[in-house]
Design an enzyme around this catalytic site. Structure first.
Site, PDB file in Angstrom:
ATOM      1  CB  ILE A 124      -0.835   0.072   1.174  1.00 44.86           C
ATOM      2  CG1 ILE A 124      -1.892  -1.177   1.160  1.00 44.86           C
ATOM      3  CG2 ILE A 124      -1.856   1.454   1.148  1.00 44.86           C
ATOM      4  CD1 ILE A 124      -2.850  -1.160   2.371  1.00 44.86           C
ATOM      5  N   PRO A 125       1.135   1.713  -1.036  1.00 47.08           N
ATOM      6  CG  PRO A 125       1.076   2.707  -3.418  1.00 47.08           C
ATOM      7  CD  PRO A 125       0.176   1.800  -2.327  1.00 47.08           C
ATOM      8  CB  CYS A 126       1.984   5.118   2.652  1.00 42.32           C
ATOM      9  SG  CYS A 126       2.993   3.976   3.466  1.00 42.32           S
ATOM     10  CG  HIS A 127       6.582   4.397  -1.319  1.00 40.03           C
ATOM     11  ND1 HIS A 127       5.720   3.199  -1.023  1.00 40.03           N
ATOM     12  CD2 HIS A 127       6.864   4.448  -2.670  1.00 40.03           C
ATOM     13  CE1 HIS A 127       5.669   2.779  -2.462  1.00 40.03           C
ATOM     14  NE2 HIS A 127       6.182   3.364  -3.357  1.00 40.03           N
TER      15      HIS A 127
END
Length: 159
Positions: A124-127
């Site tokens: 889950i690409p919170c970056h």
């Protein structure tokens, strides 16, 4: 809960889940170090697909993950985490843009808090979430890891 460690270009990751799916990815450094709970069992088999997909991601061969995820989060956090999964590989969005996308344009701070509580970073690409002026802001694995993930995606974006 099952767990295993995997080496990655951004350091050793702890990958954890159960029969329902992946539940956690933890970094050894940064704001959320890997905290094992006493009932967790170290094993490889149940987490093999998650590790294979993560390795493919780090090799630049996988841009969209396909894994069963188990999220124990609030409804608001779920909205935010779902919106994060819509940010394309190699691109970024601001906290304000995510707030707009979930229909709550005044909630950029709450989006930031939900982003910080993401239990399954990278997948889950919170970056991919940045400040409104494009600057890198906090990340559970540290800002250097966030930059490394964004750089990796830029390097493999068009391949």
């Amino acid at each position: 809960m099952y767990y295993r460690y995997m080496d990655s270009p951004v350091g050793r990751l702890l990958v954890a889940g159960d029969d329902g799916g992946l539940r956690r990815i933890l970094f050894p450094k940064g704001n959320r170090p890997d905290l094992l709970e006493s009932h967790w069992v170290e094993t490889r088999k149940p987490l093999e697909e998650a590790v294979l997909q993560l390795k493919a991601y780090f090799a630049g061969k996988l841009k969209i993950f396909s894994l069963d995820l188990c999220l124990d989060v609030t409804p608001f956090q779920k909205k935010v985490l779902t919106a994060l999964q819509q940010i394309p590989y190699g691109e970024t969005a601001s906290y304000g843009e995510i707030a707009e996308n979930i229909g709550n344009p005044m909630a950029s701070r709450a989006v930031g808090q939900a982003n910080a509580r993401n239990p399954i970073p990278i997948i889950i690409p919170c970056h991919r979430v940045v400040g409104s002026n494009g600057t890198l802001t906090g990340f559970g694995g540290g800002v250097a890891v966030k930059q490394a993930l964004l750089d990796l995606e830029q390097q493999h974006r068009w391949r």
